[in-house]
Design an enzyme around this catalytic site. Structure first.
Site, PDB file in Angstrom:
ATOM      1  N   LEU A  79     -26.587  28.316  33.990  1.00  0.00           N
ATOM      2  CA  LEU A  79     -25.896  27.541  32.968  1.00  0.00           C
ATOM      3  C   LEU A  79     -26.405  26.112  33.116  1.00  0.00           C
ATOM      4  O   LEU A  79     -26.530  25.621  34.240  1.00  0.00           O
ATOM      5  CB  LEU A  79     -24.379  27.578  33.180  1.00  0.00           C
ATOM      6  CG  LEU A  79     -23.683  28.923  32.972  1.00  0.00           C
ATOM      7  CD1 LEU A  79     -22.201  28.803  33.312  1.00  0.00           C
ATOM      8  CD2 LEU A  79     -23.859  29.421  31.545  1.00  0.00           C
ATOM      9  N   ASP A  80     -26.689  25.440  32.003  1.00  0.00           N
ATOM     10  CA  ASP A  80     -27.242  24.106  32.135  1.00  0.00           C
ATOM     11  C   ASP A  80     -26.197  23.121  32.665  1.00  0.00           C
ATOM     12  O   ASP A  80     -25.017  23.429  32.776  1.00  0.00           O
ATOM     13  CB  ASP A  80     -27.898  23.633  30.833  1.00  0.00           C
ATOM     14  CG  ASP A  80     -26.911  23.351  29.711  1.00  0.00           C
ATOM     15  OD1 ASP A  80     -25.831  22.816  29.983  1.00  0.00           O
ATOM     16  OD2 ASP A  80     -27.237  23.650  28.549  1.00  0.00           O
ATOM     17  N   TYR A  81     -26.654  21.942  32.986  1.00  0.00           N
ATOM     18  CA  TYR A  81     -25.853  20.926  33.685  1.00  0.00           C
ATOM     19  C   TYR A  81     -24.548  20.612  32.960  1.00  0.00           C
ATOM     20  O   TYR A  81     -23.497  20.435  33.594  1.00  0.00           O
ATOM     21  CB  TYR A  81     -26.699  19.666  33.827  1.00  0.00           C
ATOM     22  CG  TYR A  81     -26.118  18.583  34.708  1.00  0.00           C
ATOM     23  CD1 TYR A  81     -25.860  18.811  36.057  1.00  0.00           C
ATOM     24  CD2 TYR A  81     -25.860  17.316  34.196  1.00  0.00           C
ATOM     25  CE1 TYR A  81     -25.348  17.816  36.876  1.00  0.00           C
ATOM     26  CE2 TYR A  81     -25.356  16.313  34.996  1.00  0.00           C
ATOM     27  CZ  TYR A  81     -25.094  16.560  36.339  1.00  0.00           C
ATOM     28  OH  TYR A  81     -24.590  15.568  37.141  1.00  0.00           O
TER      29      TYR A  81
END
Length: 256
Positions: free
Chosen positions: A109-111
């Site tokens: 999952l991105d930041y």
């Protein structure tokens, strides 16, 4: 001495022992970090047996270790989906106690994205769940800066043309509380989106294609797992039934 029929590829053995995923093992080989019987491995796909001594960064690896952990984590925003960061930023592994041992994220999952992240040391299952051929579904709850137009909704359901190709058809549900002519000015606009592929920043790019800004993004389901009431930053072990269901996804026995 072991026969050739009893030998297996290094990537498969280390993944099965819960050391790292096959892709991670390939990177370690390329970096010269793995030795077999005192010799640095230089070729990918090296065959080994249980009698071989395998070392990573000088540390002997127990090839018989098959104790697996399966963790569901509710990743908060601004936490990296990695086990460590050279710049000292918080990673998902920092949210788990040390006694859990080595576990790795299944996908990322991105930041700025929160939600369900599966973590395990079962390299074989990880490889299968992340392989495109199995089309494992991932469901997201998306908050947009404005109302989703019905024409855009239909394109999302057919496939959005992005720079890396047209996306697979998505399942889209617009929250009736925030969708339609009854929206009040300033209301939040929520959409539930289910994808069967996992490109980099795909959800954000799909909505950016139409000119929407994603204000919040949370993954609420992965394969047969549901985030439900797990609080942000919390984790739990998967049940035996949940693990069995994931293994069905990994064999392609479940289809959408």
């Amino acid at each position: 001495m072991k026969t050739n029929s009893e030998a297996s590829r290094l990537q498969k053995v280390l993944a099965g022992a819960g050391v790292a995923s096959r892709r991670q093992v390939e990177k370690m080989v390329a970096q010269g970090r793995i030795k077999i019987n005192g010799q640095v491995v230089i070729e990918q796909g090296r065959l080994i047996t249980s009698e071989d001594r395998v070392e990573i960064d000088g540390k002997k690896i127990n090839l018989a270790n098959k104790t697996y952990s399966y963790i569901m984590l509710h990743k908060p925003r601004r936490v990296l989906s990695t086990v460590k960061d050279d710049h000292g930023r918080k990673c998902v592994r920092d949210l788990l106690p040390k006694e859990i041992g080595r576990v790795y994220p299944v996908g990322r999952l991105d930041y700025e994205t929160s939600g369900l992240l599966l973590m395990t040391n079962d390299g074989e299952l990880t490889l299968k769940l992340t392989h495109p051929r199995y089309s494992v579904p991932k469901t997201y709850r998306v908050c947009l800066d404005k109302e989703l137009k019905r024409a855009d909704l239909q394109i999302l359901r057919r496939g959005v043309p992005l720079e890396d190709g047209v996306t697979r058809p998505a399942k889209v549900v617009a929250d009736p509380k925030f969708f339609g002519s009854e929206n009040e000015k300033g209301s939040e606009h929520w959409v539930e989106l289910t994808l069967s592929e996992g490109r980099n920043r795909q959800v954000r790019r799909m909505f950016e294609h139409f000119g929407y800004e994603v204000l919040a993004l949370e993954r609420t389901a992965y394969a047969s797992l549901s985030l439900q009431n797990l609080a942000s930053g919390s984790y739990r072990n998967l049940t035996a039934q949940e693990i069995a269901s994931l293994r069905q996804w990994g064999t392609g026995e479940i289809t959408q």
